[in-house]
Design an enzyme around this catalytic site. Structure first.
Site, short mmCIF file in Angstrom:
data_model
loop_
_atom_site.label_atom_id
_atom_site.label_comp_id
_atom_site.label_asym_id
_atom_site.label_seq_id
_atom_site.Cartn_x
_atom_site.Cartn_y
_atom_site.Cartn_z
CB SER A 128 -0.89 0.04 1.23
OG SER A 128 -1.74 -1.06 1.27
CG HIS A 151 -1.55 0.51 -4.46
ND1 HIS A 151 -2.22 1.69 -4.35
CD2 HIS A 151 -1.85 -0.20 -3.34
CE1 HIS A 151 -2.91 1.71 -3.22
NE2 HIS A 151 -2.70 0.57 -2.59
CD GLU A 163 -2.11 4.40 -7.10
OE1 GLU A 163 -1.76 5.58 -7.04
OE2 GLU A 163 -2.46 3.74 -6.10
CG ASN A 202 -3.43 4.80 -0.25
OD1 ASN A 202 -4.62 4.94 0.05
ND2 ASN A 202 -2.85 3.61 -0.33
N1 NAD Z 1 -6.69 -4.41 2.34
C1 NAD Z 1 -6.63 -3.41 1.47
O1 NAD Z 1 -7.58 -2.63 1.30
C2 NAD Z 1 -5.38 -3.23 0.64
C3 NAD Z 1 -5.43 -2.42 -0.51
C4 NAD Z 1 -4.29 -2.29 -1.30
C5 NAD Z 1 -3.12 -2.93 -0.92
N2 NAD Z 1 -3.10 -3.71 0.21
C6 NAD Z 1 -1.84 -4.38 0.54
O2 NAD Z 1 -1.94 -5.73 0.12
C7 NAD Z 1 -1.14 -6.56 0.99
C8 NAD Z 1 -2.02 -7.65 1.57
O3 NAD Z 1 -3.08 -7.05 2.29
P1 NAD Z 1 -4.43 -7.85 2.63
O4 NAD Z 1 -5.39 -6.82 3.08
O5 NAD Z 1 -4.78 -8.78 1.54
O6 NAD Z 1 -3.94 -8.69 3.91
P2 NAD Z 1 -4.47 -10.12 4.44
O7 NAD Z 1 -4.00 -10.22 5.84
O8 NAD Z 1 -5.93 -10.30 4.16
O9 NAD Z 1 -3.68 -11.17 3.53
C9 NAD Z 1 -2.31 -11.36 3.65
C10 NAD Z 1 -2.04 -12.83 3.53
O10 NAD Z 1 -0.64 -13.04 3.45
C11 NAD Z 1 -0.38 -14.26 4.09
N3 NAD Z 1 1.04 -14.37 4.43
C12 NAD Z 1 1.67 -14.15 5.61
N4 NAD Z 1 2.98 -14.47 5.51
C13 NAD Z 1 3.18 -14.89 4.23
C14 NAD Z 1 4.30 -15.38 3.54
N5 NAD Z 1 5.50 -15.51 4.13
N6 NAD Z 1 4.14 -15.77 2.26
C15 NAD Z 1 2.93 -15.66 1.65
N7 NAD Z 1 1.82 -15.20 2.27
C16 NAD Z 1 1.95 -14.82 3.55
C17 NAD Z 1 -1.29 -14.26 5.30
O11 NAD Z 1 -1.48 -15.58 5.79
C18 NAD Z 1 -2.54 -13.63 4.75
O12 NAD Z 1 -3.47 -14.60 4.31
C19 NAD Z 1 -0.53 -5.62 2.01
O13 NAD Z 1 0.73 -5.21 1.58
C20 NAD Z 1 -1.50 -4.46 2.02
O14 NAD Z 1 -0.89 -3.26 2.47
C21 NAD Z 1 -4.19 -3.88 0.97
#
Ligand code: NAD
Length: 323
Positions: A128, A151, A163, A202
């Site tokens: 993010s 992104h 992005e 963002n």
């Molecule tokens: N949630 C949002 O709105 C959003 C929007 C844009 C970007 N992001 C970014 O996307 C990324 C994921 O966010 P999310 O909301 O999906 O989180 P989430 O917690 O729902 O999913 C993350 C997943 O990664 C897994 N994980 C942990 N360690 C790992 C590893 N070593 N190898 C592979 N997988 C692993 C976890 O078990 C989990 O299921 C983050 O960087 C976040 O900042 C999130």
């Protein structure tokens, strides 16, 4: 139901064949990102160290597709779940990391991915806010050149924007190819030419949130009033009128006159609002806690996600029908 066969020819651009894509982290973002590629006919492998998350990933995709009135069978036949990271990335053209927002973890993941993925594979992070250049620090020059930011926005299968972020080391052909692949699977990619924190979306969104939270903290209005103002004024225009179009519409002289009066008055703090600290310390951390800036019953909180998905699906359908 046959398996989805890939993007229509006129949209293929730089997609000369079906891709093989690995999604590392199959949580909230990862399963939806995988869905987009699988729906466009590409082969997708999801991997996640949490067995429950991995087991739920493809059923979540099925649920998303049913909500859009799409038969999931033609999409999920392109998807597989693989608990072992190295096996998941072994034969792919593109790896998209969507693991938790922790730099040390992303360093570990990309070190492993760079060692196990083919040498032609593009490596992308869905971070993010972490600069892509920092995520690439432990990699050698070759892998750094293939690392790019993608992104996505939640829910990634419905929000069009991605992005595409060029780090200090991303090769131009990698940047262009990633952009082309995203356009070809139906997303609306934009190019971010410099690796600035928060990228574009963002930065814009949180500039607005800083002012909104400050207005509430200053007692100008309550949190509900902020949402009412946005949803009933410029928020309504935004799907068809971006801020740059709007500035041109009202004219740059008026824009300059407004900024002359307003800018000295706007909040420009360099740290988060103390109101957030106070609410969090009181256990009012947001929807899941039943209270944040506003109060939430479980039914009201559940209604928000449902309304959002319904609204997005309706808007996207109208757009697709040329409405
Ligand atoms: N949630 C949002 O709105 C959003 C929007 C844009 C970007 N992001 C970014 O996307 C990324 C994921 O966010 P999310 O909301 O999906 O989180 P989430 O917690 O729902 O999913 C993350 C997943 O990664 C897994 N994980 C942990 N360690 C790992 C590893 N070593 N190898 C592979 N997988 C692993 C976890 O078990 C989990 O299921 C983050 O960087 C976040 O900042 C999130």
């Amino acid at each position: 139901m046959t398996c989805s066969q890939g993007v229509p020819l006129q949209e293929r651009q730089m997609v000369d064949r079906n891709l093989s894509v690995a999604i590392v982290g199959a949580g909230l973002m990862g399963h939806g990102i995988g869905q987009v590629f699988a729906r466009a006919g590409h082969r997708v492998v999801l991997t996640d160290p949490a067995p429950d998350v991995l087991a739920r990933a493809i059923p979540r995709v099925e649920q998303n597709l049913r909500a859009e009135g799409v038969d999931p069978a033609g999409v999920t036949c392109n998807m597989a779940a693989e608990p072992d990271l190295r096996s998941a990335v072994a034969n792919v053209d593109l790896v998209i990391e969507a693991a938790p927002e922790k730099l040390a973890l992303k360093h570990r993941i990309f070190t492993e991915v760079a060692a196990a993925a083919p040498s032609h594979a593009i490596l992308a992070s869905n971070t993010s806010v972490i600069p892509i250049t920092r995520i690439g620090e432990p990699l050698d020059a070759g892998a750094r050149g293939r690392l790019v930011g993608t992104h996505w926005w939640n829910p990634p299968h419905l929000i069009p924007l991605v992005e595409v972020v060029r780090s200090e080391h991303t090769r131009m052909d990698v940047f262009e190819q990633t952009f082309a692949w995203l356009a070809a699977v139906g997303k609306a990619p934009v190019k971010v030419h410099r690796d600035v924190a928060g990228f574009i979306g963002n930065r814009l969104q949180h500039a607005l949130w800083r002012e909104a939270i400050a207005l509430v903290a200053d007692g100008v209005c309550d949190a509900e009033a902020i949402d009412t103002v946005v949803k009933n004024s410029f928020g309504l225009r935004m799907p068809v009128l971006g801020p740059m179009e709007n500035a041109d519409l009202v004219g740059l002289e008026l824009t300059r006159d407004v900024h002359r009066v307003l800018f000295p008055e706007l909040h420009d703090e360099k740290t988060h609002s103390p109101l957030l600290d106070r609410l969090i310390a009181q256990g009012h951390a947001g929807m899941r806690a039943g209270q944040g800036l506003r109060q939430w019953t479980p039914a009201a909180a559940e209604g928000v996600s449902r309304r959002l998905a319904t609204h997005l699906i309706r808007m996207l359908k109208t757009d697709a029908e040329g409405g």
